[in-house]
Design an enzyme around this catalytic site. Sequence first.
Site, PDB file in Angstrom:
ATOM      1  CE  LYS A  37       7.929   5.818   0.220  1.00  0.00           C
ATOM      2  NZ  LYS A  37       8.543   4.479   0.365  1.00  0.00           N
ATOM      3  CE1 TYR A 295     -25.388  12.045   8.354  1.00  0.00           C
ATOM      4  CE2 TYR A 295     -23.028  12.498   8.710  1.00  0.00           C
ATOM      5  CZ  TYR A 295     -24.189  12.578   8.116  1.00  0.00           C
ATOM      6  OH  TYR A 295     -24.236  13.526   6.878  1.00  0.00           O
TER       7      TYR A 295
HETATM    8  C1  LIG Z   1       9.540   4.412   1.036  1.00  0.00           C
HETATM    9  C2  LIG Z   1      10.774   3.685   1.163  1.00  0.00           C
HETATM   10  C3  LIG Z   1      11.722   3.963   2.097  1.00  0.00           C
HETATM   11  C4  LIG Z   1      11.608   4.637   3.288  1.00  0.00           C
HETATM   12  O1  LIG Z   1      11.049   3.991   4.313  1.00  0.00           O
HETATM   13  P1  LIG Z   1      10.766   4.548   5.755  1.00  0.00           P
HETATM   14  O2  LIG Z   1      10.317   3.416   6.583  1.00  0.00           O
HETATM   15  O3  LIG Z   1       9.722   5.538   5.853  1.00  0.00           O
HETATM   16  O4  LIG Z   1      11.991   5.288   6.246  1.00  0.00           O
HETATM   17  C5  LIG Z   1      13.012   3.425   1.710  1.00  0.00           C
HETATM   18  N1  LIG Z   1      13.378   2.633   0.645  1.00  0.00           N
HETATM   19  C6  LIG Z   1      12.260   2.215  -0.182  1.00  0.00           C
HETATM   20  C7  LIG Z   1      12.402   1.554  -1.296  1.00  0.00           C
HETATM   21  C8  LIG Z   1      10.781   2.853  -0.078  1.00  0.00           C
HETATM   22  O5  LIG Z   1       9.775   2.342  -0.760  1.00  0.00           O
END
Ligand SMILES: *Cc1c(COP(=O)(O)O)cnc(C)c1O
Length: 405
Positions: A37, A295
Amino acid sequence: MEISTRAFEHNYRLLTSTLVDRGDEPGLPVELLAIVKADAYGHGLRLCAPAAVRAGARWLGVTSVEEGVAARSACSGETGSPGTDSPEILVISGVFPGQGAAVIEHRLTAVVWDAWQLDELEVAARAVGCDAGSVAVHLELDTGMNRQGVAAADLKEILARFDAESPLRMDGLMTHLYAADESDGVATHEQFERLEEAVRLVHAAAGRQPIWLHVGNSAAVLAGEVPLALQRLCSDFGMKPLMRPGLALYGLAPEFSPDEPERVGALRNQLQPVLAWKTRVASVREVSAGQAVGYNGTFVATEPMRLALLAVGYADGLKRALSNRGSVLVRGERAPIVGRISMDQTMVDVTGIAGIQPGDEVVLLGRQGGEWIAAEEHAALAGTISWEIFTSITERVERRFVLNG
Ligand SMILES: *Cc1c(COP(=O)(O)O)cnc(C)c1O
């Protein structure tokens, strides 16, 4: 940004091997669903999704239908890699009204928990003449995170929706662990108890049984207790165990608290970082004692100094909180960030480093010479977590494939 898909494949295989080498345990070995994702945690979906499939992943996880469509396209034949065209793609954060048709067209597997989501998918499936039981979905069970998923009280009602006429088929059950990085395991244990109750209910319901049961993230895979518990539960109910690591596939192990399970340290050292983030020196200048930099002049030179201007700023995702705190690597040495990070530019102190030239390579994240800057370092300085450091790197930064990371 340089992306080593070889490191990604190594990490996938390493995690898989920790789950397979448990010979005397009952049940099937745990498979891994590769979480890609958020553009593969900022590493580039087009590079990482096919790499996951090459490493053996039958499942990819994305957040939305839009990401699912992109993942399907990234794994289609146009990558030129045979055999990378047909992973199952799980959409983990739900579908919006109106997205059912896209789910079916792109053969995505939607995670569902609300009755209206079932309506949406059923209507879309019937509209294109799908047969009964032909569209696979995974049902999320809420076991204590209270973010999404069916609550225990509503489970029977939702299960009744998967009758013989429905075009939907419940192929998987899942839940999300909200404290897998807490080494006492108390919250996870409670979640597993609720999970087992829910699985029992599903099992008792008439009709076709789900194939997959999945839980857990990187912390759960690395710590090692959850895979065993999951394997046992799956073997009791005739299901296939699956886990969903993200961060570890990109080469980082999460931090555990209050202390790290023994097994994690060794694995942490074997994980390989997938990305290196680099920029260049745009210009070099001398400032004298008393001159203010950037800045609002938040840095004032205490002596004559040489500063290098870098072609990177917060619009690229370099956290502004690193102003006057972070450092970069140039010519194999650490150069501190001085003054405020601007939208597109950053100044670093290179007074003690000989021979800096415009065009010199500068490492923001990664290795140079014997020095190393990890995403954890940026996260600690910016008061956040490595996940946010990775996903903050913006589209302006080109993701480039490299053979050796
Ligand atoms: C993002 C996510 C994961 C992976 O989590 P990590 O801590 O990056 O391994 C697993 N399951 C769900 C439902 C998630 O949203």
